[in-house]
Scaffold this active site. Sequence first.
Site, PDB file in Angstrom:
ATOM      1  N   ALA A  95       0.837  -1.211   0.000  1.00 34.35           N
ATOM      2  CA  ALA A  95       0.000   0.000   0.000  1.00 34.35           C
ATOM      3  C   ALA A  95       0.863   1.249   0.000  1.00 34.35           C
ATOM      4  CB  ALA A  95      -0.930  -0.018   1.214  1.00 34.35           C
TER       5      ALA A  95
ATOM      6  N   HIS B   8      -8.989  34.914  -4.124  1.00 32.88           N
ATOM      7  CA  HIS B   8     -10.278  34.359  -3.719  1.00 32.88           C
ATOM      8  C   HIS B   8     -11.189  34.247  -4.930  1.00 32.88           C
ATOM      9  CE1 HIS B   8     -13.869  33.598  -1.350  1.00 32.88           C
ATOM     10  NE2 HIS B   8     -14.484  34.498  -2.106  1.00 32.88           N
TER      11      HIS B   8
HETATM   12  N1  LIG Z   1       3.568  10.024  -6.942  1.00 31.97           N
HETATM   13  C1  LIG Z   1       4.825   9.704  -6.671  1.00 31.97           C
HETATM   14  O1  LIG Z   1       5.631  10.525  -6.255  1.00 31.97           O
HETATM   15  C2  LIG Z   1       5.269   8.310  -6.872  1.00 31.97           C
HETATM   16  C3  LIG Z   1       4.480   7.424  -7.566  1.00 31.97           C
HETATM   17  C4  LIG Z   1       4.921   6.131  -7.695  1.00 31.97           C
HETATM   18  C5  LIG Z   1       6.131   5.744  -7.177  1.00 31.97           C
HETATM   19  N2  LIG Z   1       6.879   6.624  -6.514  1.00 31.97           N
HETATM   20  C6  LIG Z   1       8.144   6.210  -5.880  1.00 31.97           C
HETATM   21  O2  LIG Z   1       8.472   4.893  -6.271  1.00 31.97           O
HETATM   22  C7  LIG Z   1       9.011   4.175  -5.166  1.00 31.97           C
HETATM   23  C8  LIG Z   1       8.409   2.805  -5.088  1.00 31.97           C
HETATM   24  O3  LIG Z   1       7.008   2.866  -4.805  1.00 31.97           O
HETATM   25  P1  LIG Z   1       6.248   1.668  -4.109  1.00 31.97           P
HETATM   26  O4  LIG Z   1       4.847   2.094  -3.878  1.00 31.97           O
HETATM   27  O5  LIG Z   1       6.505   0.392  -4.835  1.00 31.97           O
HETATM   28  O6  LIG Z   1       7.070   1.485  -2.778  1.00 31.97           O
HETATM   29  P2  LIG Z   1       6.922   2.061  -1.299  1.00 31.97           P
HETATM   30  O7  LIG Z   1       8.182   1.718  -0.634  1.00 31.97           O
HETATM   31  O8  LIG Z   1       6.444   3.452  -1.312  1.00 31.97           O
HETATM   32  O9  LIG Z   1       5.735   1.180  -0.674  1.00 31.97           O
HETATM   33  C9  LIG Z   1       5.799  -0.208  -0.624  1.00 31.97           C
HETATM   34  C10 LIG Z   1       4.782  -0.739   0.365  1.00 31.97           C
HETATM   35  O10 LIG Z   1       4.792  -2.144   0.263  1.00 31.97           O
HETATM   36  C11 LIG Z   1       4.776  -2.709   1.555  1.00 31.97           C
HETATM   37  N3  LIG Z   1       5.380  -4.039   1.481  1.00 31.97           N
HETATM   38  C12 LIG Z   1       6.698  -4.362   1.411  1.00 31.97           C
HETATM   39  N4  LIG Z   1       6.855  -5.707   1.337  1.00 31.97           N
HETATM   40  C13 LIG Z   1       5.612  -6.239   1.356  1.00 31.97           C
HETATM   41  C14 LIG Z   1       5.105  -7.561   1.291  1.00 31.97           C
HETATM   42  N5  LIG Z   1       5.909  -8.621   1.195  1.00 31.97           N
HETATM   43  N6  LIG Z   1       3.771  -7.743   1.345  1.00 31.97           N
HETATM   44  C15 LIG Z   1       2.921  -6.682   1.445  1.00 31.97           C
HETATM   45  N7  LIG Z   1       3.349  -5.407   1.505  1.00 31.97           N
HETATM   46  C16 LIG Z   1       4.669  -5.198   1.441  1.00 31.97           C
HETATM   47  C17 LIG Z   1       5.539  -1.717   2.405  1.00 31.97           C
HETATM   48  O11 LIG Z   1       5.199  -1.854   3.769  1.00 31.97           O
HETATM   49  C18 LIG Z   1       5.090  -0.385   1.811  1.00 31.97           C
HETATM   50  O12 LIG Z   1       3.935   0.115   2.421  1.00 31.97           O
HETATM   51  C19 LIG Z   1       8.726   4.985  -3.926  1.00 31.97           C
HETATM   52  O13 LIG Z   1       9.946   5.410  -3.394  1.00 31.97           O
HETATM   53  C20 LIG Z   1       7.908   6.150  -4.385  1.00 31.97           C
HETATM   54  O14 LIG Z   1       8.349   7.348  -3.782  1.00 31.97           O
HETATM   55  C21 LIG Z   1       6.473   7.897  -6.337  1.00 31.97           C
END
Ligand SMILES: NC(=O)c1ccc[n+]([C@@H]2O[C@H](COP(=O)([O-])OP(=O)(O)OC[C@H]3O[C@@H](n4cnc5c(N)ncnc54)[C@H](O)[C@@H]3O)[C@@H](O)[C@H]2O)c1
Length: 511
Positions: free
Chosen positions: A226, A490
């Site tokens: 998530a 505004h």
């Molecule tokens: N809008 C944005 O700025 C944007 C959009 C997409 C991605 N990103 C970047 O890409 C990177 C990667 O994104 P992401 O969403 O893959 O990673 P993330 O690290 O943000 O989130 C990964 C989530 O997966 C969970 N997780 C880990 N292992 C797990 C498992 N075995 N089972 C269930 N849950 C598990 C974690 O607890 C965490 O909540 C991030 O650093 C993010 O900043 C940024």
Amino acid sequence: MAARSKSLAFVQQLYRSSGPRGLGSSQDLRAGQCIGALRLYSSEAEENDVVVVGGGPGGYVAAIKAAQLGFKTTCIEKRGALGGTCLNVGCIPSKALLHSSHLFHEAQHEFASHGVKLGSVEIDLPAMMGQKDKAVSGLTKGIEGLFKKNKVTYVKGAGKLVSSSEVFVELSEGGTQTIKGKNIIIATGSDVKSLPGVPIDEKKIVSSTGALSLTEVPKKLVVIGAGIIGLEMGSVWGRLGSEVTVVEFGDVIVPSMDGEVRKSFQRSLEKQKIKFKLKHKVVGVQDTGSGLKLTVEPSTGGAQSILDADIVLVSAGRVPYTKGLGLEELGVKIDRIGRVEVDEHFKTSVPGIYAIGDVIPGPMLAHKAEDDGVACVELLAGKAGHVNYETVPSVVYTHPEVASVGKTEEQVKALGVAYNVGKFPFMANSRARSIDDAEGLVKIIADKETDKVLGVHIMSANAGEMIHEAVLAMEYGASSEDIARTCHGHPTLSEAIKEAAMATYDKSIHF
Ligand SMILES: NC(=O)c1ccc[n+]([C@@H]2O[C@H](COP(=O)([O-])OP(=O)(O)OC[C@H]3O[C@@H](n4cnc5c(N)ncnc54)[C@H](O)[C@@H]3O)[C@@H](O)[C@H]2O)c1
Ligand SMILES: Cc1cc2nc3c(=O)[nH]c(=O)nc-3n(C[C@H](O)[C@H](O)[C@H](O)COP(=O)(O)OP(=O)(O)OC[C@H]3O[C@@H](n4cnc5c(N)ncnc54)[C@H](O)[C@@H]3O)c2cc1C
């Protein structure tokens, strides 16, 4: 005379920028030495001042800035297109699909309340994908144009560092080339983190890359993780009709988010019919031919259960990408989670080799990678490059969006800092009410004693655009009173920031 002055200025720039590895230091400058240096530079025409490995937001921006600073620059990229993860399979295609799917959702569920009646609303998925692809190809070609305009040499191929001043390239069109550079910048980004028991095939078990190009709307989508990717892509497919279940290892969604904002955000996503299975992990997947069966168990172990899915999205984080770069052989230090170690000047443990973007510590965000790139080459040019990681904004592009900068309330508490909090709900904001999109709030955290703003968190439509007022305020060390006493137009959503700022040091007017 003018031309000669220009050459001198250019060589002075080279003197300043190259430092001890190159042509000398700026203190030694004499006109004669400059001309000698110019000859030396011309005779080494094949050698670059800067070679960048990786053409993502970190690498291509570093290359353009380096060329603008007068460095002879080459950028090596292996994917066949510039723009990296962000432009090709990240920020841009995901935002295209988020926008298109939001339009579909609005047409289906919101237009009628604004008095706009449509017949049945349908999805044309190939057209939606076509609009996304058009945005991506236009932007990546635009970077090639910027390379030409700024005289950056673009080499298509996979680079491997063979010394601190040479990159061996396996060219995409066949053959090889060794490219020399006084300074090498590693900007190879990151890759999806895979999970044991859930092998990605980009067909049924997909990473974000596969999730951006599905050819049908899955009936059931299970998202693992998530984080931002899971929630953005879950939103896309949920709006287009998938039943979405998010399995998250931890006890909260987006752990980096302020707790109070996160709770409202989760409620909002649940109203959009996204289901959450927190404190659980997927331990295996079986393809039955007619669908996928996921074995799920509590994060701390316990009774297993089965979840059905047509598509599984693995979005459990990303890992730095250094495969095949030759870093171990050269002795470039890597930390325990695979990131290239750098000092505050982006220098690795090997002189002449620098690293920026997702491959080094810090938030894995495109704008941070770009700022790293600019700062790194400015430092090479003897300027004062710096990136303040404390004020890098983060935006989740769902609806509502969630944007934040600085510390969460939990972080401020943990630091033992005395603080004030001011909040303002969009239900009390006239613009939000007039457009009937009033979900969310602004929350500002400021130091109790000095009123200096420590963190700003916004959940609303357009939060990703509005957050920059707070970023600028924090960059300049503003107080909440500074923001509150700044005149805001505004009716705008931004007035909610002014009101939250008023509530931080005193009282809001409209709530
Ligand atoms: N809008 C944005 O700025 C944007 C959009 C997409 C991605 N990103 C970047 O890409 C990177 C990667 O994104 P992401 O969403 O893959 O990673 P993330 O690290 O943000 O989130 C990964 C989530 O997966 C969970 N997780 C880990 N292992 C797990 C498992 N075995 N089972 C269930 N849950 C598990 C974690 O607890 C965490 O909540 C991030 O650093 C993010 O900043 C940024
Ligand atoms: C689905 C998704 C959505 C995202 N959305 C956002 C967002 O909205 N906002 C945001 O800020 N961030 C977002 N991100 C994160 C963002 O994409 C990254 O932070 C950003 O791309 C990092 O830039 P970079 O230049 O460090 O690396 P990358 O963009 O990964 O670029 C590195 C490049 O190096 C190339 N390369 C690697 N090794 C070699 C080699 N040996 N030789 C030659 N080339 C090589 C790769 O092919 C790649 O093109 C998203 C990521 C994903 C996956």
